[in-house]
Write a protein that holds these residues in place. Structure first.
Motif, PDB file in Angstrom:
ATOM      1  N   GLY A 171      32.840  39.501  31.544  1.00 43.24           N
ATOM      2  CA  GLY A 171      32.374  38.122  31.695  1.00 43.24           C
ATOM      3  C   GLY A 171      32.582  37.310  30.432  1.00 43.24           C
ATOM      4  O   GLY A 171      33.002  36.143  30.480  1.00 43.24           O
ATOM      5  N   ILE A 172      32.293  37.923  29.288  1.00 44.58           N
ATOM      6  CA  ILE A 172      32.487  37.226  28.007  1.00 44.58           C
ATOM      7  C   ILE A 172      33.958  36.890  27.807  1.00 44.58           C
ATOM      8  O   ILE A 172      34.318  35.774  27.418  1.00 44.58           O
ATOM      9  CB  ILE A 172      31.976  38.090  26.842  1.00 44.58           C
ATOM     10  N   LEU A 173      34.832  37.858  28.092  1.00 48.91           N
ATOM     11  CA  LEU A 173      36.263  37.642  27.909  1.00 48.91           C
ATOM     12  C   LEU A 173      36.771  36.534  28.828  1.00 48.91           C
ATOM     13  O   LEU A 173      37.578  35.691  28.417  1.00 48.91           O
ATOM     14  CB  LEU A 173      37.020  38.947  28.177  1.00 48.91           C
ATOM     15  N   LEU A 174      36.307  36.512  30.061  1.00 51.92           N
ATOM     16  CA  LEU A 174      36.710  35.458  30.994  1.00 51.92           C
ATOM     17  C   LEU A 174      36.282  34.083  30.487  1.00 51.92           C
ATOM     18  O   LEU A 174      37.062  33.129  30.494  1.00 51.92           O
ATOM     19  CB  LEU A 174      36.103  35.714  32.374  1.00 51.92           C
ATOM     20  N   ARG A 175      35.040  33.986  30.042  1.00 54.52           N
ATOM     21  CA  ARG A 175      34.541  32.686  29.581  1.00 54.52           C
ATOM     22  C   ARG A 175      35.249  32.219  28.313  1.00 54.52           C
ATOM     23  O   ARG A 175      35.441  31.023  28.097  1.00 54.52           O
ATOM     24  CB  ARG A 175      33.026  32.755  29.358  1.00 54.52           C
ATOM     25  N   SER A 196      29.672  31.942  37.007  1.00 52.46           N
ATOM     26  CA  SER A 196      28.236  32.201  36.987  1.00 52.46           C
ATOM     27  C   SER A 196      27.814  32.702  35.610  1.00 52.46           C
ATOM     28  O   SER A 196      28.595  33.322  34.886  1.00 52.46           O
ATOM     29  CB  SER A 196      27.885  33.250  38.045  1.00 52.46           C
ATOM     30  N   ALA A 197      26.585  32.439  35.251  1.00 53.00           N
ATOM     31  CA  ALA A 197      26.055  32.939  33.978  1.00 53.00           C
ATOM     32  C   ALA A 197      25.846  34.450  34.039  1.00 53.00           C
ATOM     33  O   ALA A 197      25.751  35.113  33.003  1.00 53.00           O
ATOM     34  CB  ALA A 197      24.738  32.245  33.650  1.00 53.00           C
ATOM     35  N   LYS A 198      25.798  34.987  35.251  1.00 49.98           N
ATOM     36  CA  LYS A 198      25.628  36.429  35.408  1.00 49.98           C
ATOM     37  C   LYS A 198      26.968  37.140  35.212  1.00 49.98           C
ATOM     38  O   LYS A 198      28.025  36.566  35.486  1.00 49.98           O
ATOM     39  CB  LYS A 198      25.089  36.746  36.802  1.00 49.98           C
ATOM     40  N   PRO A 199      26.945  38.380  34.736  1.00 49.74           N
ATOM     41  CA  PRO A 199      28.196  39.139  34.578  1.00 49.74           C
ATOM     42  C   PRO A 199      28.889  39.313  35.928  1.00 49.74           C
ATOM     43  O   PRO A 199      28.227  39.386  36.971  1.00 49.74           O
ATOM     44  CB  PRO A 199      27.729  40.492  34.030  1.00 49.74           C
ATOM     45  N   PRO A 200      30.215  39.357  35.946  1.00 46.75           N
ATOM     46  CA  PRO A 200      30.923  39.570  37.214  1.00 46.75           C
ATOM     47  C   PRO A 200      30.620  40.955  37.774  1.00 46.75           C
ATOM     48  O   PRO A 200      30.311  41.884  37.035  1.00 46.75           O
ATOM     49  CB  PRO A 200      32.402  39.447  36.818  1.00 46.75           C
ATOM     50  N   ARG A 201      30.706  41.072  39.084  1.00 44.60           N
ATOM     51  CA  ARG A 201      30.473  42.359  39.734  1.00 44.60           C
ATOM     52  C   ARG A 201      31.800  43.069  39.956  1.00 44.60           C
ATOM     53  O   ARG A 201      32.780  42.451  40.369  1.00 44.60           O
ATOM     54  CB  ARG A 201      29.771  42.164  41.075  1.00 44.60           C
ATOM     55  N   LEU A 202      31.822  44.367  39.665  1.00 43.70           N
ATOM     56  CA  LEU A 202      33.018  45.153  39.929  1.00 43.70           C
ATOM     57  C   LEU A 202      33.168  45.332  41.435  1.00 43.70           C
ATOM     58  O   LEU A 202      32.210  45.670  42.126  1.00 43.70           O
ATOM     59  CB  LEU A 202      32.919  46.524  39.248  1.00 43.70           C
ATOM     60  N   ARG A 203      34.365  45.096  41.939  1.00 46.94           N
ATOM     61  CA  ARG A 203      34.610  45.214  43.376  1.00 46.94           C
ATOM     62  C   ARG A 203      35.716  46.232  43.617  1.00 46.94           C
ATOM     63  O   ARG A 203      36.735  46.230  42.934  1.00 46.94           O
ATOM     64  CB  ARG A 203      35.034  43.859  43.959  1.00 46.94           C
ATOM     65  N   ASP A 204      35.510  47.082  44.574  1.00 46.60           N
ATOM     66  CA  ASP A 204      36.526  48.067  44.921  1.00 46.60           C
ATOM     67  C   ASP A 204      37.474  47.461  45.947  1.00 46.60           C
ATOM     68  O   ASP A 204      37.478  47.817  47.126  1.00 46.60           O
ATOM     69  CB  ASP A 204      35.869  49.333  45.476  1.00 46.60           C
ATOM     70  N   VAL A 205      38.256  46.488  45.479  1.00 53.00           N
ATOM     71  CA  VAL A 205      39.200  45.805  46.364  1.00 53.00           C
ATOM     72  C   VAL A 205      40.564  45.790  45.703  1.00 53.00           C
ATOM     73  O   VAL A 205      40.713  46.095  44.522  1.00 53.00           O
ATOM     74  CB  VAL A 205      38.754  44.354  46.659  1.00 53.00           C
ATOM     75  N   SER A 206      41.564  45.400  46.466  1.00 49.78           N
ATOM     76  CA  SER A 206      42.924  45.363  45.951  1.00 49.78           C
ATOM     77  C   SER A 206      43.609  44.096  46.424  1.00 49.78           C
ATOM     78  O   SER A 206      43.313  43.571  47.500  1.00 49.78           O
ATOM     79  CB  SER A 206      43.698  46.591  46.435  1.00 49.78           C
ATOM     80  N   PRO A 263      40.632  28.519  30.854  1.00 52.55           N
ATOM     81  CA  PRO A 263      40.518  27.101  30.491  1.00 52.55           C
ATOM     82  C   PRO A 263      39.101  26.596  30.754  1.00 52.55           C
ATOM     83  O   PRO A 263      38.465  26.983  31.745  1.00 52.55           O
ATOM     84  CB  PRO A 263      41.537  26.415  31.414  1.00 52.55           C
ATOM     85  N   ALA A 264      38.603  25.755  29.875  1.00 55.87           N
ATOM     86  CA  ALA A 264      37.223  25.267  29.983  1.00 55.87           C
ATOM     87  C   ALA A 264      36.897  24.679  31.354  1.00 55.87           C
ATOM     88  O   ALA A 264      35.812  24.944  31.898  1.00 55.87           O
ATOM     89  CB  ALA A 264      36.949  24.252  28.880  1.00 55.87           C
ATOM     90  N   PRO A 265      37.800  23.869  31.963  1.00 58.99           N
ATOM     91  CA  PRO A 265      37.478  23.310  33.283  1.00 58.99           C
ATOM     92  C   PRO A 265      37.272  24.384  34.350  1.00 58.99           C
ATOM     93  O   PRO A 265      36.579  24.160  35.339  1.00 58.99           O
ATOM     94  CB  PRO A 265      38.705  22.441  33.607  1.00 58.99           C
ATOM     95  N   VAL A 266      37.891  25.557  34.146  1.00 56.83           N
ATOM     96  CA  VAL A 266      37.721  26.660  35.093  1.00 56.83           C
ATOM     97  C   VAL A 266      36.490  27.485  34.727  1.00 56.83           C
ATOM     98  O   VAL A 266      35.676  27.847  35.587  1.00 56.83           O
ATOM     99  CB  VAL A 266      38.973  27.567  35.112  1.00 56.83           C
ATOM    100  N   ALA A 267      36.343  27.766  33.433  1.00 55.86           N
ATOM    101  CA  ALA A 267      35.250  28.625  32.972  1.00 55.86           C
ATOM    102  C   ALA A 267      33.882  28.046  33.298  1.00 55.86           C
ATOM    103  O   ALA A 267      32.918  28.789  33.510  1.00 55.86           O
ATOM    104  CB  ALA A 267      35.375  28.858  31.468  1.00 55.86           C
ATOM    105  N   ARG A 268      33.777  26.720  33.379  1.00 58.33           N
ATOM    106  CA  ARG A 268      32.460  26.116  33.619  1.00 58.33           C
ATOM    107  C   ARG A 268      31.930  26.404  35.024  1.00 58.33           C
ATOM    108  O   ARG A 268      30.745  26.236  35.294  1.00 58.33           O
ATOM    109  CB  ARG A 268      32.516  24.610  33.367  1.00 58.33           C
ATOM    110  N   PHE A 269      32.820  26.851  35.909  1.00 58.63           N
ATOM    111  CA  PHE A 269      32.383  27.191  37.262  1.00 58.63           C
ATOM    112  C   PHE A 269      31.926  28.645  37.383  1.00 58.63           C
ATOM    113  O   PHE A 269      31.450  29.066  38.432  1.00 58.63           O
ATOM    114  CB  PHE A 269      33.516  26.939  38.269  1.00 58.63           C
TER     115      PHE A 269
END
Length: 243
Positions: free
Chosen positions: A27-31, A43-53, A35-41
């Protein structure tokens, strides 16, 4: 099959996967890097790991297809001190940044020590990465550990001793083969590998007798390679030359 997919041998991919498998650091690395206009959307919560492809294929084929699920980030254009505001991310990203810059690795030793002092809990995986990806020898690695966690020096060096020796032996054999090729195929290869063995053995077992030296010089490449393979586990010269 799933275990096979998760068993990443490439040190760069292994360290990156370990880094991004931590939701908070991801989450820190993403933020920090989106780009700031994207990062502001985000969530303040850490991203969830998803078992998807992102690979659209039948289930049976997925383990064999490339599936890029890591962030694409050019570390080379980011100044060292701006790699991340997070101390643990900064240490890992700095190590990764110089992994392919062999000629600059010795020059950043002090910088690595500096960031590792801020993230001592990551010393173990990063030292393991340095052994695989850097030109650092045993003395340099020991010095880094001593500066960051002196109380762990002997324990870590003992833990990594086999990996360090295996890397040194592998690189030495490769160098010996290169020298051998320059001097002429089989004869040159034997000479190069003999030179390597004569350099390694005294470091482990002390000065060599003239008898041992002559024996090495007179051996064929396959015999020398067999002796070299035994150096890692041998406790004496007799163990190297027996069998």
């Amino acid at each position: 099959m799933e275990n096979k997919r998760n068993n990443i041998a490439q040190p760069h991919d292994h360290l990156l996967k370990e880094l991004l498998s931590n939701p908070k650091r991801s989450g820190i690395l993403l933020r920090e890097r989106l780009p700031a206009p994207v990062a502001r959307f985000l969530s303040a919560k850490p991203p969830r790991l998803r078992d998807v492809s992102f690979v659209d294929a039948e289930e049976g084929w997925r383990p064999y297809l490339l599936d890029f699920r890591f962030l694409v980030l050019d570390l080379g254009v980011i100044p060292d001190r701006e790699l991340s505001g997070d101390r643990r991310l900064r240490a890992r990203l700095l190590a990764m940044k110089y992994a392919t810059r062999k000629t600059e690795q010795l020059a950043i030793r002090e910088r690595l020590i500096e960031v590792l002092k801020d993230a001592p809990e990551d010393l173990l995986p990063i030292i393991h990465y340095l052994i695989s990806a850097y030109v650092y020898d045993e003395k340099t690695l020991r010095g880094i550990i001593r500066e960051v966690k002196p109380e762990e020096e002997e324990k870590m060096m003992s833990q990594f001793a086999q990996d360090i020796r295996r890397k040194a032996l592998h690189e030495g054999m490769q160098q010996g083969r290169r020298e051998g090729l320059l001097e002429g195929e089989a004869r040159g290869e034997a000479k190069g590998e003999a030179k390597l063995l004569l350099r390694i053995l005294p470091r482990r077992f002390g000065p060599l007798s003239h008898e041992i030296t002559d024996r090495i010089h007179g051996a064929d490449p396959n015999t020398i390679e067999s002796w070299a393979d035994r150096v890692l586990d041998a406790k004496s010269l007799d163990d190297v030359f027996s069998g």
